[in-house]
Design a protein around this motif. Sequence first.
Motif, PDB file in Angstrom:
ATOM      1  N   ASP A 238       0.817  -1.215   0.000  1.00 33.74           N
ATOM      2  CA  ASP A 238       0.000   0.000   0.000  1.00 33.74           C
ATOM      3  C   ASP A 238       0.854   1.270   0.000  1.00 33.74           C
ATOM      4  O   ASP A 238       0.417   2.303  -0.517  1.00 33.74           O
ATOM      5  CB  ASP A 238      -0.925   0.000   1.219  1.00 33.74           C
ATOM      6  CG  ASP A 238      -2.013  -1.053   1.109  1.00 33.74           C
ATOM      7  OD1 ASP A 238      -2.296  -1.486  -0.031  1.00 33.74           O
ATOM      8  OD2 ASP A 238      -2.562  -1.451   2.151  1.00 33.74           O
ATOM      9  N   PHE A 239       2.042   1.222   0.594  1.00 38.01           N
ATOM     10  CA  PHE A 239       2.907   2.398   0.637  1.00 38.01           C
ATOM     11  C   PHE A 239       3.204   2.894  -0.776  1.00 38.01           C
ATOM     12  O   PHE A 239       3.079   4.083  -1.093  1.00 38.01           O
ATOM     13  CB  PHE A 239       4.197   2.064   1.384  1.00 38.01           C
ATOM     14  CG  PHE A 239       5.170   3.212   1.473  1.00 38.01           C
ATOM     15  CD1 PHE A 239       5.105   4.106   2.532  1.00 38.01           C
ATOM     16  CD2 PHE A 239       6.145   3.397   0.497  1.00 38.01           C
ATOM     17  CE1 PHE A 239       5.998   5.159   2.611  1.00 38.01           C
ATOM     18  CE2 PHE A 239       7.036   4.443   0.575  1.00 38.01           C
ATOM     19  CZ  PHE A 239       6.960   5.337   1.633  1.00 38.01           C
ATOM     20  N   PHE A 240       3.581   1.975  -1.665  1.00 41.37           N
ATOM     21  CA  PHE A 240       3.935   2.361  -3.026  1.00 41.37           C
ATOM     22  C   PHE A 240       2.699   2.697  -3.857  1.00 41.37           C
ATOM     23  O   PHE A 240       2.759   3.559  -4.736  1.00 41.37           O
ATOM     24  CB  PHE A 240       4.748   1.241  -3.687  1.00 41.37           C
ATOM     25  CG  PHE A 240       6.034   0.938  -2.974  1.00 41.37           C
ATOM     26  CD1 PHE A 240       7.105   1.817  -3.030  1.00 41.37           C
ATOM     27  CD2 PHE A 240       6.166  -0.214  -2.221  1.00 41.37           C
ATOM     28  CE1 PHE A 240       8.289   1.541  -2.370  1.00 41.37           C
ATOM     29  CE2 PHE A 240       7.348  -0.501  -1.565  1.00 41.37           C
ATOM     30  CZ  PHE A 240       8.409   0.390  -1.630  1.00 41.37           C
ATOM     31  N   VAL A 241       1.599   2.033  -3.582  1.00 41.35           N
ATOM     32  CA  VAL A 241       0.358   2.368  -4.290  1.00 41.35           C
ATOM     33  C   VAL A 241      -0.054   3.804  -3.972  1.00 41.35           C
ATOM     34  O   VAL A 241      -0.430   4.584  -4.860  1.00 41.35           O
ATOM     35  CB  VAL A 241      -0.757   1.377  -3.906  1.00 41.35           C
ATOM     36  CG1 VAL A 241      -2.093   1.815  -4.510  1.00 41.35           C
ATOM     37  CG2 VAL A 241      -0.406  -0.027  -4.376  1.00 41.35           C
ATOM     38  N   THR A 242       0.036   4.182  -2.680  1.00 40.90           N
ATOM     39  CA  THR A 242      -0.310   5.557  -2.281  1.00 40.90           C
ATOM     40  C   THR A 242       0.658   6.562  -2.889  1.00 40.90           C
ATOM     41  O   THR A 242       0.248   7.636  -3.359  1.00 40.90           O
ATOM     42  CB  THR A 242      -0.300   5.666  -0.748  1.00 40.90           C
ATOM     43  OG1 THR A 242      -1.206   4.706  -0.193  1.00 40.90           O
ATOM     44  CG2 THR A 242      -0.710   7.062  -0.311  1.00 40.90           C
ATOM     45  N   ALA A 243       1.958   6.240  -2.892  1.00 37.51           N
ATOM     46  CA  ALA A 243       2.955   7.156  -3.468  1.00 37.51           C
ATOM     47  C   ALA A 243       2.706   7.359  -4.961  1.00 37.51           C
ATOM     48  O   ALA A 243       2.772   8.494  -5.469  1.00 37.51           O
ATOM     49  CB  ALA A 243       4.358   6.607  -3.229  1.00 37.51           C
ATOM     50  N   ILE A 311       2.562   9.790   0.602  1.00 38.60           N
ATOM     51  CA  ILE A 311       1.968  10.906  -0.151  1.00 38.60           C
ATOM     52  C   ILE A 311       3.015  11.980  -0.427  1.00 38.60           C
ATOM     53  O   ILE A 311       3.146  12.485  -1.557  1.00 38.60           O
ATOM     54  CB  ILE A 311       0.771  11.479   0.626  1.00 38.60           C
ATOM     55  CG1 ILE A 311      -0.357  10.453   0.688  1.00 38.60           C
ATOM     56  CG2 ILE A 311       0.274  12.770  -0.023  1.00 38.60           C
ATOM     57  CD1 ILE A 311      -1.521  10.870   1.581  1.00 38.60           C
ATOM     58  N   VAL A 312       3.774  12.358   0.613  1.00 41.85           N
ATOM     59  CA  VAL A 312       4.806  13.377   0.434  1.00 41.85           C
ATOM     60  C   VAL A 312       5.869  12.906  -0.553  1.00 41.85           C
ATOM     61  O   VAL A 312       6.344  13.678  -1.403  1.00 41.85           O
ATOM     62  CB  VAL A 312       5.431  13.735   1.797  1.00 41.85           C
ATOM     63  CG1 VAL A 312       6.636  14.651   1.624  1.00 41.85           C
ATOM     64  CG2 VAL A 312       4.396  14.401   2.692  1.00 41.85           C
ATOM     65  N   ALA A 313       6.238  11.627  -0.493  1.00 41.27           N
ATOM     66  CA  ALA A 313       7.248  11.104  -1.417  1.00 41.27           C
ATOM     67  C   ALA A 313       6.761  11.166  -2.857  1.00 41.27           C
ATOM     68  O   ALA A 313       7.503  11.575  -3.767  1.00 41.27           O
ATOM     69  CB  ALA A 313       7.605   9.666  -1.038  1.00 41.27           C
ATOM     70  N   GLY A 314       5.523  10.762  -3.094  1.00 38.93           N
ATOM     71  CA  GLY A 314       4.993  10.811  -4.449  1.00 38.93           C
ATOM     72  C   GLY A 314       4.927  12.233  -4.984  1.00 38.93           C
ATOM     73  O   GLY A 314       5.270  12.496  -6.158  1.00 38.93           O
ATOM     74  N   ILE A 315       4.500  13.186  -4.149  1.00 37.45           N
ATOM     75  CA  ILE A 315       4.422  14.585  -4.583  1.00 37.45           C
ATOM     76  C   ILE A 315       5.819  15.140  -4.838  1.00 37.45           C
ATOM     77  O   ILE A 315       6.057  15.866  -5.822  1.00 37.45           O
ATOM     78  CB  ILE A 315       3.674  15.423  -3.529  1.00 37.45           C
ATOM     79  CG1 ILE A 315       2.210  14.983  -3.479  1.00 37.45           C
ATOM     80  CG2 ILE A 315       3.765  16.909  -3.840  1.00 37.45           C
ATOM     81  CD1 ILE A 315       1.405  15.659  -2.388  1.00 37.45           C
ATOM     82  N   ALA A 316       6.772  14.809  -3.976  1.00 36.82           N
ATOM     83  CA  ALA A 316       8.138  15.309  -4.144  1.00 36.82           C
ATOM     84  C   ALA A 316       8.749  14.797  -5.442  1.00 36.82           C
ATOM     85  O   ALA A 316       9.384  15.562  -6.187  1.00 36.82           O
ATOM     86  CB  ALA A 316       8.987  14.884  -2.945  1.00 36.82           C
ATOM     87  N   VAL A 317       8.558  13.517  -5.744  1.00 36.87           N
ATOM     88  CA  VAL A 317       9.104  12.965  -6.989  1.00 36.87           C
ATOM     89  C   VAL A 317       8.471  13.651  -8.195  1.00 36.87           C
ATOM     90  O   VAL A 317       9.150  13.977  -9.191  1.00 36.87           O
ATOM     91  CB  VAL A 317       8.878  11.441  -7.037  1.00 36.87           C
ATOM     92  CG1 VAL A 317       9.255  10.887  -8.406  1.00 36.87           C
ATOM     93  CG2 VAL A 317       9.703  10.754  -5.949  1.00 36.87           C
ATOM     94  N   ALA A 318       7.173  13.910  -8.118  1.00 34.15           N
ATOM     95  CA  ALA A 318       6.501  14.582  -9.236  1.00 34.15           C
ATOM     96  C   ALA A 318       7.028  15.998  -9.429  1.00 34.15           C
ATOM     97  O   ALA A 318       7.244  16.445 -10.566  1.00 34.15           O
ATOM     98  CB  ALA A 318       4.993  14.595  -8.993  1.00 34.15           C
ATOM     99  N   LEU A 319       7.252  16.726  -8.341  1.00 32.48           N
ATOM    100  CA  LEU A 319       7.764  18.099  -8.456  1.00 32.48           C
ATOM    101  C   LEU A 319       9.194  18.115  -8.988  1.00 32.48           C
ATOM    102  O   LEU A 319       9.548  18.967  -9.805  1.00 32.48           O
ATOM    103  CB  LEU A 319       7.687  18.791  -7.093  1.00 32.48           C
ATOM    104  CG  LEU A 319       6.275  19.053  -6.542  1.00 32.48           C
ATOM    105  CD1 LEU A 319       6.350  19.733  -5.187  1.00 32.48           C
ATOM    106  CD2 LEU A 319       5.461  19.887  -7.517  1.00 32.48           C
ATOM    107  N   VAL A 320      10.021  17.183  -8.521  1.00 34.07           N
ATOM    108  CA  VAL A 320      11.398  17.114  -9.028  1.00 34.07           C
ATOM    109  C   VAL A 320      11.401  16.744 -10.504  1.00 34.07           C
ATOM    110  O   VAL A 320      12.175  17.303 -11.312  1.00 34.07           O
ATOM    111  CB  VAL A 320      12.217  16.120  -8.191  1.00 34.07           C
ATOM    112  CG1 VAL A 320      13.584  15.889  -8.830  1.00 34.07           C
ATOM    113  CG2 VAL A 320      12.383  16.625  -6.769  1.00 34.07           C
ATOM    114  N   THR A 321      10.517  15.821 -10.878  1.00 36.73           N
ATOM    115  CA  THR A 321      10.425  15.449 -12.294  1.00 36.73           C
ATOM    116  C   THR A 321       9.988  16.637 -13.147  1.00 36.73           C
ATOM    117  O   THR A 321      10.510  16.876 -14.247  1.00 36.73           O
ATOM    118  CB  THR A 321       9.435  14.285 -12.472  1.00 36.73           C
ATOM    119  OG1 THR A 321       9.855  13.186 -11.646  1.00 36.73           O
ATOM    120  CG2 THR A 321       9.380  13.835 -13.915  1.00 36.73           C
TER     121      THR A 321
END
Length: 494
Positions: A238-243, A311-321
């Motif tokens: 679930d951690f990666f699904v949420t990210a 959630i924060v990790a997924g958003i951070a990766v998207a912003l860096v991308t």
Amino acid sequence: MSENPKDRDSGSGTAPAAGMIPLVPAPRPNRAARNVLRRLVQGEAPPTAPMNIVDRLAGSPYANLTIQVGKADESARKTIDFALRLAETMFRYGAGALEVETSIIAVTAALGLRNIEVDITNQSVIINYAHRDGVPITLLRVVRSWTNNYAGLVEVHELVTDVVSGGVTREEAYRRLDTIIKRSKPFPRWLVSVAEAVFAAAVVGVIGGSAFGMLVALLTILLAGQVARGLGKWRVPDFFVTAISSFIVTVVAVLCFILHVPLSPSVVVAGGILLLLPSGRLVSAVQDAINGFPVTAAGRFLSAFLTFGAIVAGIAVALVTGALFGADRLNVAEPIAASQPLYVQLPLVALATVAICIAEQTAVKLLLPTMVVAVAGYVAYFIGIELGLGGRFAPALAAVLVGILARVIALRLKAPQLVVAVPSIVFLLVGLSIFRAMFVMTLTPEDSVTGAVGIFNALIIILAVAAGVVLGDNMARPLTRGQGRQDRRRNRRR
């Protein structure tokens, strides 16, 4: 002339001589006053006496139970097996620790087992039955999976109520529990996906987004939901699904910003991730801590903060991308103030509440009552903000009202309180504040102090909301005290 001692000690009515101290007869002991004084000092029971486990049912919907007299000890193993399976089902469907414990105690006591001990964590249940002259029995059941099924939880609550009121035997209860477990959920998957998207769109509208922003949020959540279901089939944690879901939501916001679409990126992200935020889990964790289940509360807190981290990790990766492709760094964690008037917000709140109830697989009969409770809670929150109560006390006031209404309405409809209360407090936005604080601490290290203060303030708000729901539940107990007696009379007539 000397005085005769006999005259001094005699019972005659003559007055004592001058200078002599009169003798006062000793008072008779007042037994009633002495008993009252002893009760005030010692209490009604010795201070070190253990509490009877059945006393845990005081104030719960199962306080007035009917004990089925029979050969309880000979079938103790079967009764404990049924109680464990019942507890596992309730945990899988989203029940709180206190509700699971009271259900176990009520069922075993109603079936004749009173000398039991129950130990509950967030993923296991242990029941020990030690009869004075028999061999102790200790059984353990581990909860390995969870699912959204509030309708099933309502049916389990009705089953426990019928067992406690004396209308169902253990064999019949076994059959009914098997039927509940095998029964399909009330809403199909495609409708749940649409409901999740409608919820996100309504949230965007409530927090000030435009109609076009609501449409973007709806389409984004539909896409993220399909990806999440595909990952779930592959057994991805679930951690990666949420990210990944939060990554998709943020990428859409970044693309809209690059293409100069007239949208607020923070509103799009907030509306998209509100469905992912573990707001209900946080409130349940605080409720478990208040109700005396610290281990369960700690486990749920850890699970909730892992979700925030994803959630924060997924958003951070998207912003860096996005920055790698030339996009400016977006501030998706800026505070959001609802700018819509109340007459526009209330229909959106009602729509979103029905949508989140469908996503949680709530029973059809509870959709309208839950919507009414959510709207009433949001009105109380709005009035509190307008009166200047602040962002801490206003949510607590609304949560108290939600707790009162949820208990009264849920028990009248033979449902647990949390089934109505949890969807009704989503719009208090207790999860967005923690998300913003964790986002600031992760992506802007120079503002780590601000992020830490934000997390502290967010935890205070969450504690206030959870405590308000529990307080409202306790305040409503006198209003529902006669409900159990009515159920018992109804079962006796059958």
